[in-house]
Design a protein around this motif. Structure first.
Motif, PDB file in Angstrom:
ATOM      1  N   LEU A  15     -18.409   6.658 -11.278  1.00 41.90           N
ATOM      2  CA  LEU A  15     -17.044   7.112 -11.004  1.00 41.90           C
ATOM      3  C   LEU A  15     -16.984   7.940  -9.726  1.00 41.90           C
ATOM      4  N   MET A  16     -18.020   8.768  -9.503  1.00 38.79           N
ATOM      5  CA  MET A  16     -18.078   9.555  -8.280  1.00 38.79           C
ATOM      6  C   MET A  16     -18.123   8.651  -7.056  1.00 38.79           C
ATOM      7  N   GLN A  17     -18.947   7.608  -7.127  1.00 44.15           N
ATOM      8  CA  GLN A  17     -19.082   6.678  -6.005  1.00 44.15           C
ATOM      9  C   GLN A  17     -17.782   5.923  -5.723  1.00 44.15           C
ATOM     10  N   LEU A  18     -17.022   5.623  -6.782  1.00 46.85           N
ATOM     11  CA  LEU A  18     -15.796   4.848  -6.629  1.00 46.85           C
ATOM     12  C   LEU A  18     -14.565   5.709  -6.408  1.00 46.85           C
ATOM     13  N   SER A  19     -14.699   7.009  -6.652  1.00 49.71           N
ATOM     14  CA  SER A  19     -13.529   7.889  -6.613  1.00 49.71           C
ATOM     15  C   SER A  19     -12.900   7.984  -5.226  1.00 49.71           C
ATOM     16  N   GLY A  20     -13.685   7.704  -4.197  1.00 50.36           N
ATOM     17  CA  GLY A  20     -13.161   7.780  -2.839  1.00 50.36           C
ATOM     18  C   GLY A  20     -12.015   6.818  -2.580  1.00 50.36           C
ATOM     19  N   PHE A  21     -11.976   5.711  -3.314  1.00 50.36           N
ATOM     20  CA  PHE A  21     -10.897   4.743  -3.124  1.00 50.36           C
ATOM     21  C   PHE A  21      -9.539   5.344  -3.491  1.00 50.36           C
ATOM     22  N   ILE A  22      -9.566   6.390  -4.321  1.00 50.23           N
ATOM     23  CA  ILE A  22      -8.328   7.074  -4.683  1.00 50.23           C
ATOM     24  C   ILE A  22      -8.209   8.414  -3.955  1.00 50.23           C
ATOM     25  N   GLY A  23      -9.299   9.185  -3.977  1.00 47.46           N
ATOM     26  CA  GLY A  23      -9.265  10.532  -3.418  1.00 47.46           C
ATOM     27  C   GLY A  23      -9.014  10.587  -1.933  1.00 47.46           C
ATOM     28  N   VAL A  24      -9.687   9.711  -1.162  1.00 53.98           N
ATOM     29  CA  VAL A  24      -9.525   9.733   0.297  1.00 53.98           C
ATOM     30  C   VAL A  24      -8.089   9.419   0.715  1.00 53.98           C
ATOM     31  N   PRO A  25      -7.445   8.366   0.178  1.00 56.54           N
ATOM     32  CA  PRO A  25      -6.044   8.116   0.544  1.00 56.54           C
ATOM     33  C   PRO A  25      -5.103   9.260   0.156  1.00 56.54           C
ATOM     34  N   VAL A  26      -5.393   9.923  -0.969  1.00 52.82           N
ATOM     35  CA  VAL A  26      -4.554  11.056  -1.379  1.00 52.82           C
ATOM     36  C   VAL A  26      -4.645  12.177  -0.346  1.00 52.82           C
ATOM     37  N   LEU A  27      -5.861  12.526   0.074  1.00 55.10           N
ATOM     38  CA  LEU A  27      -6.034  13.578   1.079  1.00 55.10           C
ATOM     39  C   LEU A  27      -5.428  13.156   2.414  1.00 55.10           C
TER      40      LEU A  27
END
Length: 238
Positions: free
Chosen positions: A14-26
């Motif tokens: 989940l940590m490895q895949l979380s960037g697909f959501i977290g990065v666009p949010v930031l």
């Protein structure tokens, strides 16, 4: 594999895949693309580490590995030092072999990480400390440990090292990941303490940061001076 170890793997994925959501949010919050990537990696790695520690501690009786036995504190301390040299030696030999067979040194993954550190120096803490802790827990304690319950050391270390290289998307340098993976696994088996390969991994990453980021300009200048000196000496011998 215990249920707690399955949860560790799930959290890591989940940590490895979380960037697909977290990065666009930031990014939507007016951070630049690179800033968003660095900031989210720092957040996700730190949260993953906290969750890992909550899952692992306290140690439970059913988690004890039948083939791994903790050695004395003095023995572990000795191998914490020797292990650093072992890992660097394994890495050096692998680099020499790759060079001999025509594989170019360096990797896009490493260059990307170094550029993020140059942009945000605090990210070095993630690369040098938090990352190695997470990876050793996942690839040595969980994966290698699980394979080692069923297979011999060689196959267990090989399988965990191959997965290690796949996660880093660096197949061209699979030999290096395999070599250091064997060294980390050996240290884990030798001492029965995951802290020992963690310290070796931290040392390896920290050295890379110091050499390629902190003293990068000085090293380039020294290389240029050496090249000039070779040209001068070469001229004397013509």
């Amino acid at each position: 594999m215990t249920i707690r170890y399955w949860w560790i793997l799930i959290v890591y994925i989940l940590m490895q895949l979380s960037g697909f959501i977290g990065v666009p949010v930031l990014y939507s919050l007016d951070f630049s693309e690179n800033q968003s990537l660095v900031l989210w990696n720092m957040i996700s790695f730190t949260l993953a580490l906290l969750v890992f520690l909550l899952i692992i501690f306290p140690q439970r009786e059913g988690d004890r590995h039948p083939k791994l036995h903790k050695t004395s504190g003095g023995h572990a301390a000795l191998w914490s030092v020797l292990g650093i040299f072992l890992v660097f030696a394994a890495q050096y030999v692998a680099i020499l072999i790759e060079t001999l067979i025509g594989i170019e040194p360096g990797s896009e993954n490493t260059e990307s990480i170094l550029s993020m550190i140059e942009m945000s120096p605090v990210f070095a803490l993630v690369v040098a400390v938090i990352g190695p802790i997470l990876e050793e827990i996942v690839f040595r304690k969980v994966l290698f440990g699980s394979f080692y319950r069923r297979f011999n050391f060689f196959l267990s270390a090989l399988l965990s090292a191959l997965i290690f290289s796949l996660v880093h998307f660096d197949i061209m340098h699979v030999l290096i990941y395999t070599a250091v993976g064997f060294a980390f696994s050996y240290l884990y088996v030798k001492t029965g303490r995951i802290l020992v390969p963690i310290l070796a991994h931290v040392a390896m990453n920290s050295y890379a940061i110091i050499v390629q980021v902190v003293f990068a300009d000085q090293i380039r200048e020294l290389q240029q001076q050496m090249e000039q000196m070779n040209m001068i000496l070469g001229g004397f011998f013509l």
